[in-house]
Scaffold this motif. Structure first.
Motif, PDB file in Angstrom:
ATOM      1  N   ARG A   1     -21.846  18.685  -7.311  1.00  0.00           N
ATOM      2  CA  ARG A   1     -22.507  19.743  -6.538  1.00  0.00           C
ATOM      3  C   ARG A   1     -23.817  19.255  -5.932  1.00  0.00           C
TER       4      ARG A   1
ATOM      5  N   PRO B   1     -15.368  24.433  -1.817  1.00  0.00           N
ATOM      6  CA  PRO B   1     -16.374  25.226  -1.096  1.00  0.00           C
ATOM      7  C   PRO B   1     -16.383  26.686  -1.558  1.00  0.00           C
ATOM      8  N   GLY B   2     -17.585  27.190  -1.775  1.00  0.00           N
ATOM      9  CA  GLY B   2     -17.763  28.571  -2.224  1.00  0.00           C
ATOM     10  C   GLY B   2     -17.870  28.715  -3.725  1.00  0.00           C
ATOM     11  N   GLN B   3     -17.522  27.638  -4.470  1.00  0.00           N
ATOM     12  CA  GLN B   3     -17.588  27.662  -5.938  1.00  0.00           C
ATOM     13  C   GLN B   3     -19.050  27.607  -6.364  1.00  0.00           C
ATOM     14  N   THR B   4     -19.501  28.552  -7.179  1.00  0.00           N
ATOM     15  CA  THR B   4     -20.906  28.583  -7.564  1.00  0.00           C
ATOM     16  C   THR B   4     -21.194  27.996  -8.944  1.00  0.00           C
TER      17      THR B   4
ATOM     18  N   ASN C   1     -14.835  30.553 -12.864  1.00  0.00           N
ATOM     19  CA  ASN C   1     -14.472  30.196 -11.494  1.00  0.00           C
ATOM     20  C   ASN C   1     -14.487  31.478 -10.674  1.00  0.00           C
ATOM     21  N   ASP C   2     -15.542  31.651  -9.918  1.00  0.00           N
ATOM     22  CA  ASP C   2     -15.695  32.890  -9.165  1.00  0.00           C
ATOM     23  C   ASP C   2     -14.762  32.980  -7.964  1.00  0.00           C
ATOM     24  N   LEU C   3     -14.028  31.938  -7.681  1.00  0.00           N
ATOM     25  CA  LEU C   3     -13.044  31.990  -6.601  1.00  0.00           C
ATOM     26  C   LEU C   3     -11.679  32.433  -7.116  1.00  0.00           C
TER      27      LEU C   3
END
Length: 75
Positions: free
Chosen positions: A45, A7-10, A24-26
């Protein structure tokens, strides 16, 4: 077994003929992925892959690798 994008990965990525780079923006990590791995992430996704497809033995290594990169998780 079910898998999902963390969750939260764009899935910020850029592709070329022989693979793609994913940020990986997390975690802040950048990964070099095969086109097939990226297509699997996008299918997860978008909900375009079901549990039976994910149970295919040829996907086991890819799924475990993506989980090890903290891009997907079991759900």
């Amino acid at each position: 077994m079910q898998w999902r994008i963390v969750p939260g990965q764009t899935l910020l990525h850029r592709g070329w003929e022989d693979g793609c780079v994913l940020y990986n923006d997390l975690s802040g990590d950048t990964h070099l992925l095969t086109d097939n791995a990226m297509q699997l992430l996008l299918a997860l996704r978008d909900g375009d892959v079901d549990a039976d497809e994910l149970a295919a033995p040829e996907l086991a290594t890819v799924l475990e690798t993506l989980a090890g990169l903290d891009l997907i998780e079991r759900c």
